[in-house]
Design a protein around this motif. Sequence first.
Motif, PDB file in Angstrom:
ATOM      1  N   LEU A 163       0.667  -1.255   0.055  1.00 45.16           N
ATOM      2  CA  LEU A 163      -0.084  -0.019   0.053  1.00 45.16           C
ATOM      3  C   LEU A 163       0.883   1.156   0.184  1.00 45.16           C
ATOM      4  CD1 LEU A 163      -2.518  -1.047   2.866  1.00 45.16           C
ATOM      5  CD2 LEU A 163      -2.598  -1.710   0.157  1.00 45.16           C
ATOM      6  N   GLN A 181     -10.449  -3.788   6.944  1.00 47.18           N
ATOM      7  CA  GLN A 181     -10.351  -2.465   6.639  1.00 47.18           C
ATOM      8  C   GLN A 181      -8.957  -2.140   7.397  1.00 47.18           C
ATOM      9  OE1 GLN A 181     -12.286  -0.409   4.768  1.00 47.18           O
ATOM     10  NE2 GLN A 181     -13.424  -2.304   4.532  1.00 47.18           N
ATOM     11  N   ARG A 192      -5.234   7.839   6.771  1.00 45.98           N
ATOM     12  CA  ARG A 192      -5.680   7.225   5.461  1.00 45.98           C
ATOM     13  C   ARG A 192      -6.225   5.902   5.810  1.00 45.98           C
ATOM     14  NH1 ARG A 192      -2.265   9.474   1.196  1.00 45.98           N
ATOM     15  NH2 ARG A 192      -0.576  10.795   1.937  1.00 45.98           N
ATOM     16  N   TRP A 194      -7.833   2.296   4.202  1.00 49.72           N
ATOM     17  CA  TRP A 194      -7.432   1.417   3.209  1.00 49.72           C
ATOM     18  C   TRP A 194      -8.595  -0.038   3.444  1.00 49.72           C
ATOM     19  CZ3 TRP A 194      -2.903   3.001   0.711  1.00 49.72           C
ATOM     20  CH2 TRP A 194      -2.174   3.887   1.193  1.00 49.72           C
ATOM     21  N   GLY A 199      -6.352  -3.477  -1.621  1.00 48.02           N
ATOM     22  CA  GLY A 199      -5.414  -2.287  -1.138  1.00 48.02           C
ATOM     23  C   GLY A 199      -5.683  -0.902  -1.621  1.00 48.02           C
ATOM     24  N   SER A 200      -6.786  -0.617  -1.866  1.00 48.24           N
ATOM     25  CA  SER A 200      -7.074   0.752  -2.263  1.00 48.24           C
ATOM     26  C   SER A 200      -7.456   1.659  -1.202  1.00 48.24           C
ATOM     27  CB  SER A 200      -8.502   0.613  -3.359  1.00 48.24           C
ATOM     28  OG  SER A 200      -9.524   0.173  -2.263  1.00 48.24           O
ATOM     29  N   GLN A 201      -7.176   2.771  -1.359  1.00 45.57           N
ATOM     30  CA  GLN A 201      -7.276   3.920  -0.403  1.00 45.57           C
ATOM     31  C   GLN A 201      -8.601   4.345  -0.350  1.00 45.57           C
ATOM     32  OE1 GLN A 201      -3.998   6.755   0.655  1.00 45.57           O
ATOM     33  NE2 GLN A 201      -5.483   8.434   0.077  1.00 45.57           N
ATOM     34  N   SER A 202      -9.339   4.433   0.464  1.00 44.87           N
ATOM     35  CA  SER A 202     -11.086   4.941   0.497  1.00 44.87           C
ATOM     36  C   SER A 202     -11.063   6.108   1.150  1.00 44.87           C
ATOM     37  CB  SER A 202     -11.930   3.884   0.988  1.00 44.87           C
ATOM     38  OG  SER A 202     -11.313   3.707   2.542  1.00 44.87           O
ATOM     39  N   ARG A 204      -8.772   9.715   2.954  1.00 44.23           N
ATOM     40  CA  ARG A 204      -7.622  10.546   3.531  1.00 44.23           C
ATOM     41  C   ARG A 204      -7.985  11.706   4.268  1.00 44.23           C
ATOM     42  NH1 ARG A 204      -2.125  13.075   0.364  1.00 44.23           N
ATOM     43  NH2 ARG A 204      -2.210  14.790   1.603  1.00 44.23           N
TER      44      ARG A 204
END
Length: 332
Positions: A163, A181, A192, A194, A199-202, A204
């Motif tokens: 990540l 999560q 952040r 995730w 592995g996506s950032q949902s 920030r």
Amino acid sequence: LIKIWIDQGAKGDVAKLAPIQWQAPSPQIQAILALAVSPDGDYVFMGRANRLFAYHIGTKKLSSELVDPSLINRKDPAGTGAAHQDLIQSIAIAPDGLRLATGGFRTLKIWRKVLMAVEPEFARINGIAAMAVGRDRRLLAVGKSDGQILLVDAQSREIVQELSGHEGAVTDICFSPDSQQLVSVGADQTLRHWTVDDGSQSRRCDLKSKPLALALIDAGQRIALLDSDGAVLIWSLVTESDSESDTQPAILQGVEGPTRHLLASGAESNHLATVSNEKVVQIWDARTLASVQKIDAVSPVVAAKSTSTGGKLIVVGKDRMARVYNVADGKM
């Protein structure tokens, strides 16, 4: 006389011996009747009545008490949680320090030191700054000093996900209760959120000061963050929109001074524990953010940890003593 009795047919009743009813040694017996020093000179073992204690010589503190499992939870009071049923009268240690012999009345016991097995090595990772393990024990999250987060499979011990996003060292990281999560904070003053599977950032959030620690509370629906100013900020992970009002944190009110430690507690992370002014431990309801317990620690707190069930809080003080408190009533 016995011969005549036998010759006559040994008639008569023979009474069975009644079971021995052991009694616990008197609490007045505290004299040390036997002791021995470990070969490395670090520990001294001593017997007080039927109990066996190990003290660390350097710190002059109790290290442990050796207990015979067969003497635990007995119906009679003798020896419950003890090493022997009667007085310990002799102690000897093997030259390798791995075995200990204790002697009582017509009883000799051999104790063996249990050595911890070394687990197979994980993938070699440099610059580890923070770590967390999912509740399902499937993945290990490793935050690095360069801002990268690695997900490592606990069985194969191989890196399965990378990540990227933080532009500075990851200062803390934690999994949600369902392990799906991940939330991280870093020296780049960002928080952040995730998704573990891809592995996506949902999400920030930019922070105004350096984050030190975080905890997921209220069954993973909220984030508690401790910053370098000693303030505790609360975010909701369940938002209906991306408006600025939904991303602004609430400040935990009622904390008695700057906070130095922060941790989640409870089976569903339904409590939050804070340590402020070095010795004040406060327990908060994760949903209402109301203070429900206050504990005045005996010594300034250097570390705190919640048990896996969340029912107890372990507090380590500067006096090198660890004390266990009940979360429900705050009692030690």
